[in-house]
Structures are given as C-alpha cells and as structure tokens.
Design a protein around this motif. Sequence first.
Motif, PDB file in Angstrom:
ATOM      1  N   GLY A   1       0.934  -1.130  -0.107  1.00  0.00           N
ATOM      2  CA  GLY A   1       0.031  -0.061   0.085  1.00  0.00           C
ATOM      3  C   GLY A   1       0.921   1.175  -0.059  1.00  0.00           C
ATOM      4  N   ARG A   2       2.073   1.024  -0.099  1.00  0.00           N
ATOM      5  CA  ARG A   2       2.999   2.235  -0.078  1.00  0.00           C
ATOM      6  C   ARG A   2       3.892   2.291  -1.299  1.00  0.00           C
ATOM      7  NH1 ARG A   2       6.230   2.241   5.554  1.00  0.00           N
ATOM      8  NH2 ARG A   2       6.860   4.189   4.581  1.00  0.00           N
ATOM      9  N   TYR A   3       4.029   3.344  -1.865  1.00  0.00           N
ATOM     10  CA  TYR A   3       4.936   3.352  -3.378  1.00  0.00           C
ATOM     11  C   TYR A   3       6.040   4.136  -3.301  1.00  0.00           C
ATOM     12  CZ  TYR A   3       0.065   2.405  -4.502  1.00  0.00           C
ATOM     13  OH  TYR A   3      -1.319   1.539  -4.425  1.00  0.00           O
ATOM     14  N   PHE A   4       7.013   3.775  -3.958  1.00  0.00           N
ATOM     15  CA  PHE A   4       8.505   4.198  -4.129  1.00  0.00           C
ATOM     16  C   PHE A   4       8.803   4.606  -5.375  1.00  0.00           C
ATOM     17  CE2 PHE A   4       7.598   1.387  -0.502  1.00  0.00           C
ATOM     18  CZ  PHE A   4       8.029   2.103   0.363  1.00  0.00           C
ATOM     19  N   GLY A   5       9.717   5.469  -5.484  1.00  0.00           N
ATOM     20  CA  GLY A   5      10.469   5.970  -6.508  1.00  0.00           C
ATOM     21  C   GLY A   5      11.652   5.011  -6.743  1.00  0.00           C
ATOM     22  N   ALA A   6      12.351   4.952  -8.135  1.00  0.00           N
ATOM     23  CA  ALA A   6      13.341   4.029  -8.456  1.00  0.00           C
ATOM     24  C   ALA A   6      14.592   4.114  -7.747  1.00  0.00           C
ATOM     25  CB  ALA A   6      13.546   4.306 -10.255  1.00  0.00           C
ATOM     26  N   GLU A   7      14.961   5.210  -7.394  1.00  0.00           N
ATOM     27  CA  GLU A   7      16.379   5.286  -6.863  1.00  0.00           C
ATOM     28  C   GLU A   7      16.700   5.030  -5.455  1.00  0.00           C
ATOM     29  OE1 GLU A   7      18.494   8.606  -8.348  1.00  0.00           O
ATOM     30  OE2 GLU A   7      16.989   9.282  -9.304  1.00  0.00           O
ATOM     31  N   GLY A   8      17.546   4.291  -5.003  1.00  0.00           N
ATOM     32  CA  GLY A   8      17.939   4.055  -3.519  1.00  0.00           C
ATOM     33  C   GLY A   8      19.331   4.202  -3.465  1.00  0.00           C
ATOM     34  N   LEU A   9      19.794   4.353  -2.105  1.00  0.00           N
ATOM     35  CA  LEU A   9      21.070   4.540  -1.655  1.00  0.00           C
ATOM     36  C   LEU A   9      21.572   3.891  -0.516  1.00  0.00           C
ATOM     37  CD1 LEU A   9      23.522   6.249  -2.291  1.00  0.00           C
ATOM     38  CD2 LEU A   9      22.798   7.974  -0.755  1.00  0.00           C
ATOM     39  N   TRP A  10      22.492   3.063  -0.652  1.00  0.00           N
ATOM     40  CA  TRP A  10      23.014   2.376   0.838  1.00  0.00           C
ATOM     41  C   TRP A  10      24.202   3.245   1.328  1.00  0.00           C
ATOM     42  CZ3 TRP A  10      20.810  -1.799   2.784  1.00  0.00           C
ATOM     43  CH2 TRP A  10      19.989  -2.427   1.699  1.00  0.00           C
ATOM     44  N   ALA A  11      24.164   2.961   2.759  1.00  0.00           N
ATOM     45  CA  ALA A  11      25.105   3.988   3.475  1.00  0.00           C
ATOM     46  C   ALA A  11      25.625   3.121   4.579  1.00  0.00           C
ATOM     47  CB  ALA A  11      24.676   5.186   4.014  1.00  0.00           C
ATOM     48  N   LEU A  12      26.910   3.541   5.169  1.00  0.00           N
ATOM     49  CA  LEU A  12      27.428   3.198   6.467  1.00  0.00           C
ATOM     50  C   LEU A  12      27.446   1.594   6.580  1.00  0.00           C
ATOM     51  CD1 LEU A  12      26.030   5.968   8.835  1.00  0.00           C
ATOM     52  CD2 LEU A  12      28.310   5.651   7.576  1.00  0.00           C
ATOM     53  N   ALA A  13      28.289   0.882   5.537  1.00  0.00           N
ATOM     54  CA  ALA A  13      28.273  -0.566   5.661  1.00  0.00           C
ATOM     55  C   ALA A  13      26.858  -1.164   5.311  1.00  0.00           C
ATOM     56  CB  ALA A  13      28.985  -0.940   6.814  1.00  0.00           C
ATOM     57  N   GLU A  14      26.183  -0.769   4.424  1.00  0.00           N
ATOM     58  CA  GLU A  14      25.002  -1.279   4.253  1.00  0.00           C
ATOM     59  C   GLU A  14      23.892  -1.453   5.634  1.00  0.00           C
ATOM     60  OE1 GLU A  14      27.963  -3.395   3.410  1.00  0.00           O
ATOM     61  OE2 GLU A  14      27.695  -1.583   1.847  1.00  0.00           O
ATOM     62  N   ARG A  15      23.983  -0.706   6.480  1.00  0.00           N
ATOM     63  CA  ARG A  15      23.041  -0.452   7.544  1.00  0.00           C
ATOM     64  C   ARG A  15      21.750   0.239   7.145  1.00  0.00           C
ATOM     65  NH1 ARG A  15      23.845   1.264  13.835  1.00  0.00           N
ATOM     66  NH2 ARG A  15      21.622   1.036  14.221  1.00  0.00           N
ATOM     67  N   TYR A  16      22.028   1.320   6.325  1.00  0.00           N
ATOM     68  CA  TYR A  16      20.954   2.359   6.017  1.00  0.00           C
ATOM     69  C   TYR A  16      20.770   2.009   4.358  1.00  0.00           C
ATOM     70  CZ  TYR A  16      21.898   4.351  10.739  1.00  0.00           C
ATOM     71  OH  TYR A  16      21.902   4.549  11.823  1.00  0.00           O
ATOM     72  N   PHE A  17      19.327   2.117   4.082  1.00  0.00           N
ATOM     73  CA  PHE A  17      18.759   2.312   2.935  1.00  0.00           C
ATOM     74  C   PHE A  17      18.078   3.531   2.762  1.00  0.00           C
ATOM     75  CE2 PHE A  17      15.814   1.081  -0.483  1.00  0.00           C
ATOM     76  CZ  PHE A  17      16.782   1.021  -1.407  1.00  0.00           C
ATOM     77  N   PHE A  18      18.140   4.415   1.870  1.00  0.00           N
ATOM     78  CA  PHE A  18      17.341   5.723   1.518  1.00  0.00           C
ATOM     79  C   PHE A  18      16.678   5.846   0.492  1.00  0.00           C
ATOM     80  CE2 PHE A  18      21.055   6.588   4.235  1.00  0.00           C
ATOM     81  CZ  PHE A  18      20.394   7.414   5.233  1.00  0.00           C
ATOM     82  N   CYS A  19      15.496   5.933   0.334  1.00  0.00           N
ATOM     83  CA  CYS A  19      14.837   5.899  -1.075  1.00  0.00           C
ATOM     84  C   CYS A  19      13.565   7.053  -0.567  1.00  0.00           C
ATOM     85  CB  CYS A  19      13.935   4.507  -1.441  1.00  0.00           C
ATOM     86  SG  CYS A  19      13.066   4.012  -0.327  1.00  0.00           S
ATOM     87  N   GLU A  20      12.818   7.217  -1.889  1.00  0.00           N
ATOM     88  CA  GLU A  20      11.912   8.257  -2.008  1.00  0.00           C
ATOM     89  C   GLU A  20      10.422   7.402  -2.017  1.00  0.00           C
ATOM     90  OE1 GLU A  20      10.762  11.755  -5.113  1.00  0.00           O
ATOM     91  OE2 GLU A  20      10.799   9.802  -5.945  1.00  0.00           O
ATOM     92  N   GLU A  21       9.639   7.895  -1.047  1.00  0.00           N
ATOM     93  CA  GLU A  21       8.268   7.185  -0.901  1.00  0.00           C
ATOM     94  C   GLU A  21       7.146   8.290  -1.531  1.00  0.00           C
ATOM     95  OE1 GLU A  21       5.093   5.260   2.234  1.00  0.00           O
ATOM     96  OE2 GLU A  21       6.491   6.616   3.015  1.00  0.00           O
ATOM     97  N   TRP A  22       6.521   7.939  -2.474  1.00  0.00           N
ATOM     98  CA  TRP A  22       5.265   8.661  -2.840  1.00  0.00           C
ATOM     99  C   TRP A  22       4.124   8.621  -1.816  1.00  0.00           C
ATOM    100  CZ3 TRP A  22       4.972   7.492  -8.908  1.00  0.00           C
ATOM    101  CH2 TRP A  22       6.284   7.957  -9.431  1.00  0.00           C
ATOM    102  N   HIS A  23       3.541   9.687  -1.786  1.00  0.00           N
ATOM    103  CA  HIS A  23       2.211   9.460  -0.851  1.00  0.00           C
ATOM    104  C   HIS A  23       0.932   9.611  -1.793  1.00  0.00           C
ATOM    105  CE1 HIS A  23       4.736   9.829   2.684  1.00  0.00           C
ATOM    106  NE2 HIS A  23       5.316  10.862   2.183  1.00  0.00           N
ATOM    107  N   THR A  24       0.904   9.837  -3.198  1.00  0.00           N
ATOM    108  CA  THR A  24      -0.064   9.942  -3.848  1.00  0.00           C
ATOM    109  C   THR A  24       0.287   9.649  -5.084  1.00  0.00           C
ATOM    110  OG1 THR A  24      -1.879  11.297  -4.629  1.00  0.00           O
ATOM    111  CG2 THR A  24       0.002  12.580  -4.402  1.00  0.00           C
ATOM    112  N   LEU A  25      -0.572   8.744  -5.936  1.00  0.00           N
ATOM    113  CA  LEU A  25      -0.278   8.324  -7.477  1.00  0.00           C
ATOM    114  C   LEU A  25      -1.296   9.420  -8.216  1.00  0.00           C
ATOM    115  CD1 LEU A  25      -0.383   4.419  -7.142  1.00  0.00           C
ATOM    116  CD2 LEU A  25       1.563   6.116  -7.022  1.00  0.00           C
ATOM    117  N   ASP A  26      -2.113  10.443  -7.501  1.00  0.00           N
ATOM    118  CA  ASP A  26      -3.096  11.216  -8.275  1.00  0.00           C
ATOM    119  C   ASP A  26      -1.952  12.279  -9.022  1.00  0.00           C
ATOM    120  OD1 ASP A  26      -4.853  13.210  -9.206  1.00  0.00           O
ATOM    121  OD2 ASP A  26      -6.060  12.912  -7.468  1.00  0.00           O
ATOM    122  N   ARG A  27      -2.061  12.422 -10.267  1.00  0.00           N
ATOM    123  CA  ARG A  27      -1.202  13.395 -10.940  1.00  0.00           C
ATOM    124  C   ARG A  27      -1.483  14.843 -10.497  1.00  0.00           C
ATOM    125  NH1 ARG A  27       1.534  13.325 -16.620  1.00  0.00           N
ATOM    126  NH2 ARG A  27       1.816  15.753 -16.710  1.00  0.00           N
ATOM    127  N   GLY A  28      -2.912  15.114 -10.594  1.00  0.00           N
ATOM    128  CA  GLY A  28      -3.219  16.331 -10.003  1.00  0.00           C
ATOM    129  C   GLY A  28      -2.919  16.768  -8.563  1.00  0.00           C
TER     130      GLY A  28
END
Length: 138
Positions: A42-69
């Motif tokens: 039920g949650r949606y994410f963008g295509a880019e992700g980034l690992w950090a600090l010996a693969e402990r952290y993962f960062f990515c974009e979450e989309w809160h709406t799929l409504d273009r308007g």
Amino acid sequence: MAPLLSFPPVPLERLGLHELGEIPFGPPYYQLYWQQRPVLTGRYFGAEGLWALAERYFFCEEWHTLDRGKGPITSLLAFDLVEQRQCVVSHATRGFIRPVRVEGTTLIYEKTFLDRGTTTEYERDIQTLSAWQPLYLS
C-alpha cells in the motif's frame, strides 16, 4: 514478477524494488520487496535507492499519492536494517526528493520542483535522524 531493481551490495533475494505501474505521462512507481516478498504494501516508492554506512541504512523516495493532479507529494525515507526501523528524513510537496550520496555520516539529497524548475541540494547528518518507527520486513 522478477525484481526490476536491486541495490548492491545486498543480494537480490534480500531487498529490491518491483515496478507496479506508471503515472500517466510520468515516472514509474515501485513496491519494496524483502526476500522476494512484498513489504510495506500500500506504499509506493521511486526508482532510486542509496545504501550507506556498511549497508546498515537504505534511503529511498516514498510517494504519498499517485494522483497526478495532487502530486507529487514525496518523502525521503531512511531504513535502518540493523535496528529494523524507519524514519522520514524530509518531505517535498509538489516535488521529488532523492538520495544522492553519503559522505562520512552526512546524507546529501536533492529536492526537485518541476513547476518551479528548481533543484536544491540538502545535507543531513544520519546520526541526528529521529522519530524512528518500527520496520516490519518479515
């Protein structure tokens, strides 16, 4: 459906993104998968992700709406895979937000606002992240 993206060095069977669809005339959106199973449904994410600090952290974009308007309305999320928790790093209303790189313990990310034609870079020390919530991946 085979995973479209995975972010090294975590093996494909552990964490990846599967394309779910595409906003009309816009970018595709994704579902987060853990060990080949969808998580955070039920949650949606963008295509880019980034690992950090010996693969402990993962960062990515979450989309809160799929409504273009109404959108884009997005957040940059931090996942701490060691402590099994998540938090919001920053929000972007009517814009996109993406992780760029990590230098030491500093996360560098960008906010892009297409209607304004601007992209701005920001920094945040990972050690100052707060408001962590439990992350249930299994």
